[in-house]
Motif scaffolding. Structure first.
Motif, PDB file in Angstrom:
ATOM      1  N   ILE A 262      63.831  45.595 115.365  1.00  0.00           N
ATOM      2  CA  ILE A 262      64.962  45.578 116.257  1.00  0.00           C
ATOM      3  C   ILE A 262      65.694  46.982 116.549  1.00  0.00           C
ATOM      4  O   ILE A 262      66.121  47.014 117.420  1.00  0.00           O
ATOM      5  N   TYR A 263      66.163  47.657 115.232  1.00  0.00           N
ATOM      6  CA  TYR A 263      66.815  48.969 115.716  1.00  0.00           C
ATOM      7  C   TYR A 263      66.040  49.723 116.831  1.00  0.00           C
ATOM      8  O   TYR A 263      66.849  50.420 117.649  1.00  0.00           O
ATOM      9  N   ASN A 264      64.779  49.889 116.616  1.00  0.00           N
ATOM     10  CA  ASN A 264      64.119  50.771 117.317  1.00  0.00           C
ATOM     11  C   ASN A 264      63.777  50.405 118.831  1.00  0.00           C
ATOM     12  O   ASN A 264      63.340  50.958 119.804  1.00  0.00           O
ATOM     13  N   ARG A 265      64.243  49.076 119.253  1.00  0.00           N
ATOM     14  CA  ARG A 265      64.017  48.509 120.489  1.00  0.00           C
ATOM     15  C   ARG A 265      65.407  48.385 121.295  1.00  0.00           C
ATOM     16  O   ARG A 265      65.514  47.955 122.441  1.00  0.00           O
ATOM     17  N   ALA A 266      66.460  48.625 120.595  1.00  0.00           N
ATOM     18  CA  ALA A 266      67.876  49.045 120.889  1.00  0.00           C
ATOM     19  C   ALA A 266      68.046  50.192 121.951  1.00  0.00           C
ATOM     20  O   ALA A 266      67.573  51.058 121.738  1.00  0.00           O
ATOM     21  N   ASP A 267      68.789  49.931 123.071  1.00  0.00           N
ATOM     22  CA  ASP A 267      69.182  50.983 123.688  1.00  0.00           C
ATOM     23  C   ASP A 267      70.590  51.680 123.177  1.00  0.00           C
ATOM     24  O   ASP A 267      70.696  52.696 123.603  1.00  0.00           O
ATOM     25  N   GLY A 268      71.159  51.087 122.442  1.00  0.00           N
ATOM     26  CA  GLY A 268      72.148  51.586 121.618  1.00  0.00           C
ATOM     27  C   GLY A 268      72.487  50.418 120.485  1.00  0.00           C
ATOM     28  O   GLY A 268      72.294  49.388 120.387  1.00  0.00           O
TER      29      GLY A 268
ATOM     30  N   GLU B 173      83.667  50.928 126.346  1.00  0.00           N
ATOM     31  CA  GLU B 173      83.254  52.190 126.696  1.00  0.00           C
ATOM     32  C   GLU B 173      81.942  52.491 126.497  1.00  0.00           C
ATOM     33  O   GLU B 173      81.216  53.269 127.104  1.00  0.00           O
ATOM     34  N   PHE B 174      81.400  52.030 125.188  1.00  0.00           N
ATOM     35  CA  PHE B 174      79.960  52.336 124.752  1.00  0.00           C
ATOM     36  C   PHE B 174      79.076  51.580 125.465  1.00  0.00           C
ATOM     37  O   PHE B 174      78.078  51.994 126.028  1.00  0.00           O
ATOM     38  N   LEU B 175      79.335  50.373 125.947  1.00  0.00           N
ATOM     39  CA  LEU B 175      78.580  49.447 126.748  1.00  0.00           C
ATOM     40  C   LEU B 175      78.434  50.135 128.229  1.00  0.00           C
ATOM     41  O   LEU B 175      77.303  49.991 128.788  1.00  0.00           O
ATOM     42  N   GLU B 176      79.626  50.602 128.549  1.00  0.00           N
ATOM     43  CA  GLU B 176      79.487  51.357 129.982  1.00  0.00           C
ATOM     44  C   GLU B 176      78.597  52.378 129.822  1.00  0.00           C
ATOM     45  O   GLU B 176      77.792  52.545 130.821  1.00  0.00           O
ATOM     46  N   GLN B 177      78.532  53.425 128.721  1.00  0.00           N
ATOM     47  CA  GLN B 177      77.805  54.669 128.749  1.00  0.00           C
ATOM     48  C   GLN B 177      76.290  54.054 128.601  1.00  0.00           C
ATOM     49  O   GLN B 177      75.538  54.768 129.308  1.00  0.00           O
ATOM     50  N   ILE B 178      75.971  52.880 127.945  1.00  0.00           N
ATOM     51  CA  ILE B 178      74.693  52.519 127.667  1.00  0.00           C
ATOM     52  C   ILE B 178      74.336  52.141 129.301  1.00  0.00           C
ATOM     53  O   ILE B 178      73.097  52.185 129.423  1.00  0.00           O
ATOM     54  N   SER B 179      74.987  51.465 129.883  1.00  0.00           N
ATOM     55  CA  SER B 179      74.623  50.756 131.266  1.00  0.00           C
ATOM     56  C   SER B 179      74.363  51.724 132.320  1.00  0.00           C
ATOM     57  O   SER B 179      73.432  51.490 133.199  1.00  0.00           O
ATOM     58  N   ASP B 180      74.914  52.917 132.059  1.00  0.00           N
ATOM     59  CA  ASP B 180      74.860  53.903 133.145  1.00  0.00           C
ATOM     60  C   ASP B 180      73.763  54.778 132.795  1.00  0.00           C
ATOM     61  O   ASP B 180      73.164  55.574 133.782  1.00  0.00           O
TER      62      ASP B 180
ATOM     63  N   GLU C 161      66.443  58.727 115.598  1.00  0.00           N
ATOM     64  CA  GLU C 161      67.745  59.182 115.363  1.00  0.00           C
ATOM     65  C   GLU C 161      68.306  59.532 117.091  1.00  0.00           C
ATOM     66  O   GLU C 161      69.490  59.745 117.382  1.00  0.00           O
ATOM     67  N   GLN C 162      67.259  59.201 117.824  1.00  0.00           N
ATOM     68  CA  GLN C 162      67.714  59.316 119.402  1.00  0.00           C
ATOM     69  C   GLN C 162      68.358  58.131 120.062  1.00  0.00           C
ATOM     70  O   GLN C 162      68.864  58.234 121.153  1.00  0.00           O
ATOM     71  N   ILE C 163      68.463  56.931 119.156  1.00  0.00           N
ATOM     72  CA  ILE C 163      69.177  55.961 119.754  1.00  0.00           C
ATOM     73  C   ILE C 163      70.655  56.020 119.771  1.00  0.00           C
ATOM     74  O   ILE C 163      71.423  56.469 118.712  1.00  0.00           O
ATOM     75  N   PRO C 164      71.466  56.038 120.670  1.00  0.00           N
ATOM     76  CA  PRO C 164      72.883  56.162 120.786  1.00  0.00           C
ATOM     77  C   PRO C 164      73.491  55.113 119.668  1.00  0.00           C
ATOM     78  O   PRO C 164      73.203  54.021 119.510  1.00  0.00           O
ATOM     79  N   MET C 165      74.709  55.691 118.955  1.00  0.00           N
ATOM     80  CA  MET C 165      75.277  54.582 118.061  1.00  0.00           C
ATOM     81  C   MET C 165      76.765  55.182 118.152  1.00  0.00           C
ATOM     82  O   MET C 165      77.122  56.316 118.360  1.00  0.00           O
TER      83      MET C 165
END
Length: 408
Positions: free
Chosen positions: A167-173, A400-407, A191-195
């Motif tokens: 699950i963690y590795n398939r998340a975009d954030g 703000e985080f969801l906006e960042q991931i969406s963009d 470590e590349q997944i935004p958090m």
């Protein structure tokens, strides 16, 4: 931005998780985004779906202006491992079906745990709805279950850890409520997944109930007492028996009384223990609605935030800490780690070792003897909670985080 929020728990169910998700949903709406929620039909804590939600598999309603798809789940008042598993898995499946029933695509699917299985629902729903997938982690499972002995089968542990990593590795954030959780997730995931840390929080206006203080104290018959209050779930994780021990140590101090407000699986045992020790300085009161609980907290002189004595809890920040500080009363906290750091930074109370009744009694005696210092702690805690720990502020961070991931 259109957001599909999947959470097993949502109002009208009560408690920390539903209220936090409502705050996040409202925060997203206030930021100008469209939100649709998928949640279970309310059944907590009785384990029985409420009568007015029993018709049909899905129930489309609006809560606080938010469209919600409430889904059927397997429930049972008597809970064991297999029944809990059926409870979680049934929501995992029904949440995906509920997502398919929603109209149009979404920009982001936000799935909030626990349980971990809701992460699978979020990932599948995101794929079906052509959306980014953000996983909101409020409990590091299976690490907690293993540490507490609830999960011990090696094959089951291995399967759970594989599921967590999947699950963690398939998340975009990913968002998590503590820095410790973030560190754990980054050890498991790429470590590349935004958090981002998005803490639990409080509603300062709800817990500003000073005007109710005198009325509640008179109703309780404690007008001339120093009231030590624990308000919340009476469960194993809270490590509450030491409160009875502290009450016994302070029984000769006629000015001090303990109030245990709430319900849970260990409450009857606590009542029997207080009776067997013939303690007349311990009051038990049933669970009440949030604003009434806030009034009881305002009627108190010090508030308790305990957890069981276990290493794993050093990674937790109980949401009760934020509510207690917002109440404007000094806090006695038995959770070391990040939670203790927050309390000490706020100068909002005192730490004592977990499940140590003698240490708790000593802290209470000190506060009784130093009332002005206690008042100052309460004021400091309230100021800190308003500035740093409001749910509205945390919801803004989530938006703000969801906006960042969406963009991206």
């Amino acid at each position: 931005m259109r957001v599909l929020l999947i959470s097993q728990y949502f109002p009208p169910e009560t408690g920390g998780p539903p209220n936090r998700l409502l705050s996040i949903a409202n925060g997203l709406r206030e930021a100008g985004h469209e939100v649709h929620v998928i949640a279970e039909k309310p059944n907590h804590p009785e384990g029985v779906i409420r009568e007015d939600y029993r018709e049909g598999v899905f129930d489309e309603r609006t809560y606080d202006g938010i469209p919600v798809t409430y889904t059927w789940v397997y429930t049972d008042p008597e809970k064991n491992f297999l029944k809990r598993l059926a409870f979680y898995l049934s929501f995992m499946v029904m949440a995906v079906v509920g997502a398919l029933r929603t109209k149009g695509d979404f920009d982001v699917v936000l799935a909030s745990s626990p349980p971990l299985f809701v992460g699978l629902s979020g990932w599948l729903a995101a794929r079906l709805k052509d959306a980014k997938f953000v996983f909101d982690v409020r409990d590091i499972w299976p690490e907690v279950a293993v540490a507490m002995g609830a999960l011990s089968n090696p094959a089951a542990i291995d399967l759970a850890e594989r599921l967590e990593q999947f699950i963690y590795n398939r998340a975009d954030g990913i968002t998590a409520v503590t820095t410790s959780f973030c560190d754990h997730i980054q050890e498991v995931a790429s470590e590349q997944i935004p958090m981002r840390r998005v803490m639990n929080g409080t509603m300062p206006d709800v817990f500003r109930q000073d005007a109710q203080r005198q009325e509640v104290r008179e109703k309780l018959g404690v007008d001339d007492k120093y009231v030590v209050t624990y308000a919340g779930n009476h469960g194993l994780a809270q490590g509450l028996p030491h409160l009875i021990e502290a009450a016994e140590l302070l029984q000769e101090n006629e000015d001090v009384v303990f109030l245990l407000l709430g319900s849970g699986p260990v409450k009857d045992k606590l009542v029997r223990e207080a009776d067997s020790r013939e303690l007349d300085n311990v009051l038990f009161s049933d669970r009440v609605p949030l604003e009434e609980a806030a009034a009881h907290m305002a009627a108190s002189d010090v508030l308790l935030v305990p957890l069981e004595d276990h290493e794993i809890y050093r990674q937790f920040i109980p949401s009760k800490l934020f509510d207690s500080m917002a109440s404007g009363r000094p806090v006695l906290l038995s959770v070391d780690g990040e939670a203790r750091s927050i309390l000490e930074e706020a100068e909002g109370g005192l730490y004592y070792p977990a499940e140590d009744g003698k240490a708790l009694a000593e802290r209470i005696e000190w506060l009784v003897e130093h009332p002005e210092e206690g008042k100052k702690m309460g004021k400091n805690g309230r100021t800190y909670a308003q500035k740093n720990c409001s749910r509205a502020g945390q919801a803004q961070k989530m938006a703000e985080f969801l906006e960042q991931i969406s963009d991206t």
